[in-house]
Design an enzyme around this catalytic site. Structure first.
Site, PDB file in Angstrom:
ATOM      1  N   ASN A   1       8.090  -5.524  -1.166  1.00  0.00           N
ATOM      2  CA  ASN A   1       8.151  -4.502  -0.164  1.00  0.00           C
ATOM      3  C   ASN A   1       6.495  -4.145   0.306  1.00  0.00           C
ATOM      4  O   ASN A   1       6.159  -4.259  -0.773  1.00  0.00           O
ATOM      5  CB  ASN A   1       8.604  -3.171  -0.897  1.00  0.00           C
ATOM      6  CG  ASN A   1       8.532  -2.201   0.076  1.00  0.00           C
ATOM      7  OD1 ASN A   1       7.587  -2.201   0.767  1.00  0.00           O
ATOM      8  ND2 ASN A   1       9.034  -0.924  -0.306  1.00  0.00           N
TER       9      ASN A   1
ATOM     10  N   ARG B   1      14.024   3.644  12.408  1.00  0.00           N
ATOM     11  CA  ARG B   1      12.382   4.522  12.510  1.00  0.00           C
ATOM     12  C   ARG B   1      11.848   4.300  13.185  1.00  0.00           C
ATOM     13  O   ARG B   1      11.747   4.052  14.300  1.00  0.00           O
ATOM     14  CB  ARG B   1      10.749   4.387  11.141  1.00  0.00           C
ATOM     15  CG  ARG B   1      12.439   5.327   9.412  1.00  0.00           C
ATOM     16  CD  ARG B   1      11.780   5.004   8.118  1.00  0.00           C
ATOM     17  NE  ARG B   1      10.434   5.460   8.369  1.00  0.00           N
ATOM     18  CZ  ARG B   1       9.379   5.780   7.329  1.00  0.00           C
ATOM     19  NH1 ARG B   1       9.498   4.536   6.756  1.00  0.00           N
ATOM     20  NH2 ARG B   1       7.968   6.497   7.675  1.00  0.00           N
TER      21      ARG B   1
ATOM     22  N   PRO C   1       0.619  -1.160   0.277  1.00  0.00           N
ATOM     23  CA  PRO C   1       0.372  -0.007  -0.271  1.00  0.00           C
ATOM     24  C   PRO C   1       0.864   1.165  -0.314  1.00  0.00           C
ATOM     25  O   PRO C   1       1.550   1.521   0.970  1.00  0.00           O
ATOM     26  CB  PRO C   1      -0.857   0.025   1.153  1.00  0.00           C
ATOM     27  CG  PRO C   1      -0.193  -1.265   1.881  1.00  0.00           C
ATOM     28  CD  PRO C   1       0.120  -2.408   1.355  1.00  0.00           C
ATOM     29  N   ASN C   2       0.460   2.449  -0.473  1.00  0.00           N
ATOM     30  CA  ASN C   2       0.932   3.528  -0.835  1.00  0.00           C
ATOM     31  C   ASN C   2       2.198   3.613  -1.745  1.00  0.00           C
ATOM     32  O   ASN C   2       2.758   4.958  -1.744  1.00  0.00           O
ATOM     33  CB  ASN C   2       0.897   3.588   0.327  1.00  0.00           C
ATOM     34  CG  ASN C   2      -0.494   4.519   1.440  1.00  0.00           C
ATOM     35  OD1 ASN C   2      -1.078   4.662   0.959  1.00  0.00           O
ATOM     36  ND2 ASN C   2       0.021   3.922   2.713  1.00  0.00           N
TER      37      ASN C   2
ATOM     38  N   ARG D   1       4.086  11.045  -1.713  1.00  0.00           N
ATOM     39  CA  ARG D   1       4.372  10.584  -0.776  1.00  0.00           C
ATOM     40  C   ARG D   1       5.759  11.111  -0.155  1.00  0.00           C
ATOM     41  O   ARG D   1       7.171  10.739  -0.113  1.00  0.00           O
ATOM     42  CB  ARG D   1       3.967   9.329  -0.140  1.00  0.00           C
ATOM     43  CG  ARG D   1       5.102   8.248  -0.523  1.00  0.00           C
ATOM     44  CD  ARG D   1       4.617   7.012   0.216  1.00  0.00           C
ATOM     45  NE  ARG D   1       4.056   6.485   1.079  1.00  0.00           N
ATOM     46  CZ  ARG D   1       4.149   5.409   1.810  1.00  0.00           C
ATOM     47  NH1 ARG D   1       4.678   4.465   1.197  1.00  0.00           N
ATOM     48  NH2 ARG D   1       4.157   4.651   3.210  1.00  0.00           N
TER      49      ARG D   1
ATOM     50  N   TYR E   1      11.495   9.163   0.877  1.00  0.00           N
ATOM     51  CA  TYR E   1      11.297   8.010  -0.410  1.00  0.00           C
ATOM     52  C   TYR E   1      11.461   7.885  -1.662  1.00  0.00           C
ATOM     53  O   TYR E   1      10.780   7.913  -2.650  1.00  0.00           O
ATOM     54  CB  TYR E   1       9.412   7.427  -0.012  1.00  0.00           C
ATOM     55  CG  TYR E   1       8.607   6.569   1.281  1.00  0.00           C
ATOM     56  CD1 TYR E   1       9.335   6.189   1.895  1.00  0.00           C
ATOM     57  CD2 TYR E   1       8.033   7.027   1.553  1.00  0.00           C
ATOM     58  CE1 TYR E   1       8.844   5.102   2.276  1.00  0.00           C
ATOM     59  CE2 TYR E   1       7.603   6.867   2.472  1.00  0.00           C
ATOM     60  CZ  TYR E   1       8.259   5.293   3.404  1.00  0.00           C
ATOM     61  OH  TYR E   1       7.575   4.395   4.001  1.00  0.00           O
TER      62      TYR E   1
ATOM     63  N   ALA F   1       3.589  -1.324   4.737  1.00  0.00           N
ATOM     64  CA  ALA F   1       2.891  -0.559   6.317  1.00  0.00           C
ATOM     65  C   ALA F   1       2.329  -2.260   6.438  1.00  0.00           C
ATOM     66  O   ALA F   1       2.424  -2.571   7.553  1.00  0.00           O
ATOM     67  CB  ALA F   1       1.544  -0.192   6.146  1.00  0.00           C
TER      68      ALA F   1
ATOM     69  N   HIS G   1      12.636  -2.723   1.342  1.00  0.00           N
ATOM     70  CA  HIS G   1      12.422  -1.482   1.634  1.00  0.00           C
ATOM     71  C   HIS G   1      13.323   0.073   1.410  1.00  0.00           C
ATOM     72  O   HIS G   1      14.202  -0.593   1.236  1.00  0.00           O
ATOM     73  CB  HIS G   1      12.201  -0.643   2.986  1.00  0.00           C
ATOM     74  CG  HIS G   1      11.601  -2.234   3.936  1.00  0.00           C
ATOM     75  ND1 HIS G   1      10.585  -2.166   3.589  1.00  0.00           N
ATOM     76  CD2 HIS G   1      11.729  -3.228   5.307  1.00  0.00           C
ATOM     77  CE1 HIS G   1       9.518  -3.619   4.680  1.00  0.00           C
ATOM     78  NE2 HIS G   1      10.305  -3.734   5.093  1.00  0.00           N
TER      79      HIS G   1
ATOM     80  N   GLU H   1      12.813  -9.423   0.629  1.00  0.00           N
ATOM     81  CA  GLU H   1      11.892  -8.368   1.544  1.00  0.00           C
ATOM     82  C   GLU H   1      13.084  -6.393   1.584  1.00  0.00           C
ATOM     83  O   GLU H   1      14.268  -6.599   1.468  1.00  0.00           O
ATOM     84  CB  GLU H   1      12.091  -8.301   2.908  1.00  0.00           C
ATOM     85  CG  GLU H   1      11.346  -7.331   4.089  1.00  0.00           C
ATOM     86  CD  GLU H   1      11.906  -7.415   5.429  1.00  0.00           C
ATOM     87  OE1 GLU H   1      12.452  -8.606   5.751  1.00  0.00           O
ATOM     88  OE2 GLU H   1      11.078  -6.340   6.112  1.00  0.00           O
TER      89      GLU H   1
HETATM   90  C1  DQA Z   1       8.573   1.016   3.662  1.00  0.00           C
HETATM   91  C2  DQA Z   1       8.825   1.340   5.324  1.00  0.00           C
HETATM   92  C3  DQA Z   1       7.564   0.981   5.622  1.00  0.00           C
HETATM   93  O1  DQA Z   1       7.733   1.080   6.850  1.00  0.00           O
HETATM   94  C4  DQA Z   1       6.458   1.828   5.319  1.00  0.00           C
HETATM   95  O2  DQA Z   1       4.755   1.719   5.863  1.00  0.00           O
HETATM   96  C5  DQA Z   1       6.347   2.100   3.923  1.00  0.00           C
HETATM   97  C6  DQA Z   1       7.680   2.407   2.826  1.00  0.00           C
HETATM   98  C7  DQA Z   1       9.518   1.629   2.550  1.00  0.00           C
HETATM   99  O3  DQA Z   1      10.026   0.985   1.180  1.00  0.00           O
HETATM  100  O4  DQA Z   1      10.610   1.642   3.333  1.00  0.00           O
HETATM  101  O5  DQA Z   1       4.720   2.204   3.189  1.00  0.00           O
HETATM  102  O6  DQA Z   1       8.465  -0.691   2.793  1.00  0.00           O
END
Ligand code: DQA
Length: 146
Positions: free
Chosen positions: A73, A106, A9-10, A17, A22, A76, A99, A97
């Site tokens: 990835n 964080r 998501p997002n 964002r 990011y 959240a 990020h 995985e």
């Molecule tokens: C994320 C880190 C997560 O904590 C966050 O909720 C994201 C993006 C990252 O790519 O840094 O949406 O996965």
């Protein structure tokens, strides 16, 4: 070799964002970078993004017998989803995985990762390059067998 790249998501809001975290490049830029890497590495790649946990679970299940590696990835859902962990375990496809941000520096609630219990490796804090590193890791480790 076929690799599935999954984004939670997002991540479709990249570029808009929280650019300080990011970056300013958008989701399309990320996809182009991944597709270019796939061309150069001579592998097939499919990229999928969803804001819905069940859609990500469905996509992982559909990867069974169809993909040789997964780069994920979960955004959240990293910090909440046992369902994504169980789906990865069910299909038993090698996974990494990723990020974009350095989650280790964080908030406390970002220190938990469920998918990490399955993934071979976690790459965080390297921006979009983390996806490329993950693909190259899978290609180097598993590419010759498929
Ligand atoms: C994320 C880190 C997560 O904590 C966050 O909720 C994201 C993006 C990252 O790519 O840094 O949406 O996965």
């Amino acid at each position: 070799m076929k690799i599935l790249v999954l984004n939670g998501p997002n991540l479709n809001m990249l570029g808009i964002r929280e650019p300080a975290l990011y970056g300013t490049q958008n989701y399309e830029n990320l996809c182009s970078m991944i597709n270019k890497c796939a061309d150069e590495t001579n592998i097939e790649v499919e990229i999928f993004q969803s804001n819905h946990e069940g859609c990500l679970v469905d996509k992982i299940q559909q990867a069974y017998n169809a993909f040789d590696g997964i780069v994920i990835n979960p955004a959240a859902y990293t910090h909440t989803s046992v369902a994504l962990l169980d789906a990865l375990k069910a299909v038993a496809i090698p996974a990494v995985e990723v990020h974009i941000s350095d989650v280790s520096k964080r908030e406390d609630f970002r220190q938990i990762s469920y998918v990490r219990h399955y993934c071979e490796k976690t790459i965080a804090g390297k921006g979009f390059d983390g996806y490329i590193e993950a693909i190259k890791y899978l290609v180097e480790k598993y590419g010759e067998s498929v």
